[in-house]
Design a protein around this motif. Structure first.
Motif, short mmCIF file in Angstrom:
data_model
loop_
_atom_site.label_atom_id
_atom_site.label_comp_id
_atom_site.label_asym_id
_atom_site.label_seq_id
_atom_site.Cartn_x
_atom_site.Cartn_y
_atom_site.Cartn_z
N UNK A 163 0.85 -0.99 -0.16
CA UNK A 163 -0.08 -0.13 0.09
C UNK A 163 1.00 1.19 0.08
N UNK A 164 0.66 1.98 -1.00
CA UNK A 164 1.40 3.19 -1.01
C UNK A 164 0.99 4.16 0.22
N UNK A 165 1.97 4.57 1.11
CA UNK A 165 1.68 5.38 2.31
C UNK A 165 2.24 6.76 2.29
N UNK A 166 1.75 7.81 2.92
CA UNK A 166 2.09 9.05 3.00
C UNK A 166 2.56 9.18 4.50
N UNK A 167 3.48 8.72 5.20
CA UNK A 167 4.00 8.81 6.57
C UNK A 167 4.25 10.34 6.84
N UNK B 279 8.03 10.00 11.12
CA UNK B 279 7.82 8.44 10.90
C UNK B 279 9.31 7.98 10.04
N UNK B 280 9.80 7.26 10.68
CA UNK B 280 11.26 6.60 10.09
C UNK B 280 11.01 5.67 8.88
N UNK B 281 9.90 5.00 8.56
CA UNK B 281 9.43 4.13 7.73
C UNK B 281 8.24 4.35 6.83
N UNK B 282 8.15 3.57 5.92
CA UNK B 282 6.76 3.87 5.04
C UNK B 282 6.86 4.49 3.63
#
Length: 90
Positions: A44-48, A52-55
């Motif tokens: 899933x394309x995320x927008x952290x 946030x350090x990941x994603x």
């Protein structure tokens, strides 16, 4: 390549099962495929947020690839793929 493989190791791993990495090249496109056995877990394309350090992995894939997606099957597999356009230099 590294991002899709890292996602398979991190999110698609089932103990005792590996993932498969495939690289296909033509004069027009380079196709990267990573197949794992966690078909129920779709990338899933995320927008952290900024803290946030990941994603952000699929954001990189989307920015660099001409197109990317997920193909299901045969169960329980899924293949996450990305295609890069080849630019010919004369």
């Amino acid at each position: 390549m590294a991002e899709l493989a890292a996602n398979a190791v991190t999110h698609g791993r089932v103990p005792g099962r590996d993932f498969r990495f495939t690289l296909l090249a033509t004069h027009e496109v380079i196709r990267i495929e990573v197949t794992d056995t966690r078909g129920e877990r779709v990338p899933e394309l995320r927008h952290p947020g900024g803290e946030e350090e990941t994603g952000r992995g699929l954001q990189l894939v989307e920015a660099l690839a001409a197109r990317w997606g997920v193909t299901h099957g045969p169960a329980p597999r899924k293949t996450t793929w990305a295609e890069l356009s080849v630019t010919r230099v004369n």
